[in-house]
Structures are given as C-alpha cells and as structure tokens.
Design an enzyme around this catalytic site. Structure first.
Site, PDB file in Angstrom:
ATOM      1  N   ARG A  67     -55.285 -25.574  94.655  1.00  0.00           N
ATOM      2  CA  ARG A  67     -54.517 -25.632  93.413  1.00  0.00           C
ATOM      3  C   ARG A  67     -55.161 -24.815  92.297  1.00  0.00           C
ATOM      4  NH1 ARG A  67     -53.016 -31.557  91.897  1.00  0.00           N
ATOM      5  NH2 ARG A  67     -52.115 -30.338  90.212  1.00  0.00           N
ATOM      6  N   CYS A  68     -56.381 -24.324  92.528  1.00  0.00           N
ATOM      7  CA  CYS A  68     -57.122 -23.574  91.515  1.00  0.00           C
ATOM      8  C   CYS A  68     -56.935 -22.072  91.731  1.00  0.00           C
ATOM      9  CB  CYS A  68     -58.607 -23.938  91.609  1.00  0.00           C
ATOM     10  SG  CYS A  68     -59.685 -22.908  90.594  1.00  0.00           S
ATOM     11  N   SER A  69     -56.480 -21.373  90.699  1.00  0.00           N
ATOM     12  CA  SER A  69     -56.229 -19.941  90.841  1.00  0.00           C
ATOM     13  C   SER A  69     -57.510 -19.156  91.121  1.00  0.00           C
ATOM     14  CB  SER A  69     -55.537 -19.390  89.589  1.00  0.00           C
ATOM     15  OG  SER A  69     -56.376 -19.511  88.456  1.00  0.00           O
ATOM     16  N   ASN A 107     -60.415 -25.350  96.349  1.00  0.00           N
ATOM     17  CA  ASN A 107     -59.319 -26.185  95.866  1.00  0.00           C
ATOM     18  C   ASN A 107     -58.097 -25.277  95.811  1.00  0.00           C
ATOM     19  OD1 ASN A 107     -57.394 -27.607  94.462  1.00  0.00           O
ATOM     20  ND2 ASN A 107     -58.768 -28.301  92.847  1.00  0.00           N
TER      21      ASN A 107
END
Length: 113
Positions: free
Chosen positions: A9-11, A7
């Site tokens: 958007r996930c760090s 994902n």
C-alpha cells in the site's frame, strides 16, 4: 539474494520493488505487516543499518502519536514497540550482501547492490 520488507500500500515501497525488478534482481518480498519481524530481527536490522531505532520508525504514523512514544526512548523500548506494532517500522527496508538500507527515496536500493 535481496529481501525487501514491503508494504504494497506504500508508494515508496512499490517504487523500490519496481526498481529492483527492472534491474532483473531476484527479490524475496516479505510483507512485514503480515509476517512481522521479531525483536531479534529488528535488533539485527538496526545493527546492520548502523542507525538508532528511532531512525527506523515512522514517527509521523498516527499510532506513534497515540502510543505517546518518545523519540528519546531507549532503543530497546523502541524496538519492542516496532515488534509489537510493525506499522511503526519505516518502509521499505532492503537487505542485500549483509547490508541493509531504508529505501527512502526508493533509489537508495542502489546503494547496496
């Protein structure tokens, strides 16, 4: 070959992917929110991880609470929820050499390389 359920958007997912790329690994990126895993894939992933389905879920996710999912629900029910709502899948999951790991922390990717 390495595959990451990613994902962007996930760090933690970005960090795991960066660690793999820094090592020069050839990585197939699967954006699992756009290309959701099937129930069969999720079942195989659970078996490969050697974990219960609840350990593959984002229990802090807003949708988890909204759907009133019980952490004691049977694995089949939880796997079905992840197949229907891939946002519930913990990320990132990295696959290599017939093994898999949930890369939290991201350095866990090294466990299967």
């Amino acid at each position: 070959m390495i595959t990451i359920w990613h994902n962007p958007r996930c760090s933690k997912s970005r960090q795991a992917l960066a660690l793999l790329e820094e090592r020069g690994e050839e990585v197939t990126v699967r954006k699992y929110l756009d290309d959701a895993p099937s129930l069969t894939e999720l079942t195989l992933t659970r078996d490969t991880l050697g974990r219960r389905a609840i350990e593959m879920m984002r229990t802090g996710e807003k949708l988890f609470k909204e759907l009133e999912i019980s952490e004691t629900a049977p694995d089949d029910a939880l796997l079905g929820m992840m197949a229907a709502h891939p946002i519930l899948i913990e990320r990132p999951i990295v696959f290599a050499k017939d093994q898999a790991v949930i890369a939290r922390p991201p350095e866990r990717v090294f466990d299967i390389l």
